[in-house]
Design a protein around this motif. Sequence first.
Motif, short mmCIF file in Angstrom:
data_model
loop_
_atom_site.label_atom_id
_atom_site.label_comp_id
_atom_site.label_asym_id
_atom_site.label_seq_id
_atom_site.Cartn_x
_atom_site.Cartn_y
_atom_site.Cartn_z
N TYR A 253 23.13 -17.98 38.15
CA TYR A 253 24.21 -17.08 38.54
C TYR A 253 25.56 -17.59 38.07
O TYR A 253 25.74 -18.78 37.82
CB TYR A 253 24.23 -16.88 40.05
CG TYR A 253 24.68 -18.10 40.83
CD1 TYR A 253 26.01 -18.23 41.26
CD2 TYR A 253 23.79 -19.12 41.15
CE1 TYR A 253 26.43 -19.34 41.97
CE2 TYR A 253 24.20 -20.23 41.86
CZ TYR A 253 25.52 -20.34 42.27
OH TYR A 253 25.92 -21.46 42.96
N THR B 100 28.80 -9.73 41.71
CA THR B 100 27.66 -9.03 41.10
C THR B 100 26.56 -10.00 40.71
O THR B 100 25.37 -9.76 40.97
CB THR B 100 28.12 -8.24 39.87
OG1 THR B 100 29.07 -7.26 40.26
CG2 THR B 100 26.95 -7.54 39.20
N SER B 101 26.93 -11.11 40.10
CA SER B 101 25.93 -12.07 39.64
C SER B 101 25.19 -12.71 40.80
O SER B 101 23.95 -12.84 40.76
CB SER B 101 26.61 -13.15 38.79
OG SER B 101 25.66 -14.09 38.34
N ASP C 204 22.80 -10.08 42.29
CA ASP C 204 21.66 -9.84 41.41
C ASP C 204 20.64 -10.98 41.50
O ASP C 204 19.43 -10.74 41.51
CB ASP C 204 22.13 -9.67 39.97
CG ASP C 204 22.84 -8.35 39.73
OD1 ASP C 204 22.72 -7.44 40.57
OD2 ASP C 204 23.53 -8.23 38.69
N LYS D 208 18.86 -10.83 44.81
CA LYS D 208 17.89 -9.73 44.78
C LYS D 208 16.62 -10.15 44.06
O LYS D 208 15.51 -9.83 44.48
CB LYS D 208 18.52 -8.52 44.08
CG LYS D 208 17.67 -7.27 44.12
CD LYS D 208 18.43 -6.10 43.50
CE LYS D 208 17.60 -4.82 43.55
NZ LYS D 208 18.35 -3.66 42.96
#
Length: 271
Positions: free
Chosen positions: A165, A170-171, A174, A177
């Motif tokens: 990351y 956002t990173s 993601d 997730k």
Amino acid sequence: MKKVFSIIFAITIMLSLGTNVFAAETGNTVKIGNYDSLTGLIWEEGTENPLADFGPDIIEWLSWYNSLAEEEQLAVNYWPAELGSRMLTEQTSVISATEANSFENKITSFSAAEKMPTGGYELSYNQTYWDEKVNYANCYAYSMNVISTTEYHKLQPGEVSGNTYKLTCTSIFDCAKADGPKLGNGRTIRKSSYSEVPGVNEYKVALVIAPNVDYHWYRQDSDGGWSHKRGLTKIGYKDASDKYIYDPQTCDRNYSGANYSTWCGYYIVTY
């Protein structure tokens, strides 16, 4: 634990503005080499500076990290991937944390109007359990309700899924997730809002960032309030001003050494 991981990992220091020649006595010999007067890093003359391959952003982060007191270092969650593992023993697997259905040492005297929506499946705040596991989880592990199998391991977003990351909202989301299914019990994480009510086997978490230096996660408890675990320190339910956390978006997130001023949002974890 020693202050500054550079004692264990020589690369976790920054370059000073210049280097000085030093003479260090080793046994019956005197060794000549280079000395970083700011950090105490020593490397032999004629060998490559150990930080030569790192960019200015990494060196800047290391400078900030090494300026922190030991307790503040323990509270830091971020670790640049370029520096490799910070663990003495490599171990990335995690096991599910067991939660007792009770509250311990938590004052819940706020009104119903101050509580954010809950769905009834939020986890309880268990001070005793997490005190016993204080060195096995950081904020990310706590938010996902898992613990590491290795002491002093700070689980990083993307670690168990093989992703790296960047220090952006956002990173990090993601990577979290992607980690979900590998953290056990079919975990997933999705974006949410203040008003969304979690469903069956769901609870809310929140993500914030101290620009360029660290990230931090919060999780909502079954009483409607929020708690968090700053690095390898104990869990707590108060903010930087020692006030109860009703909402991580509006609570005081400006800690000594790091100001988590960037709000990333609310998310819902399914377990």
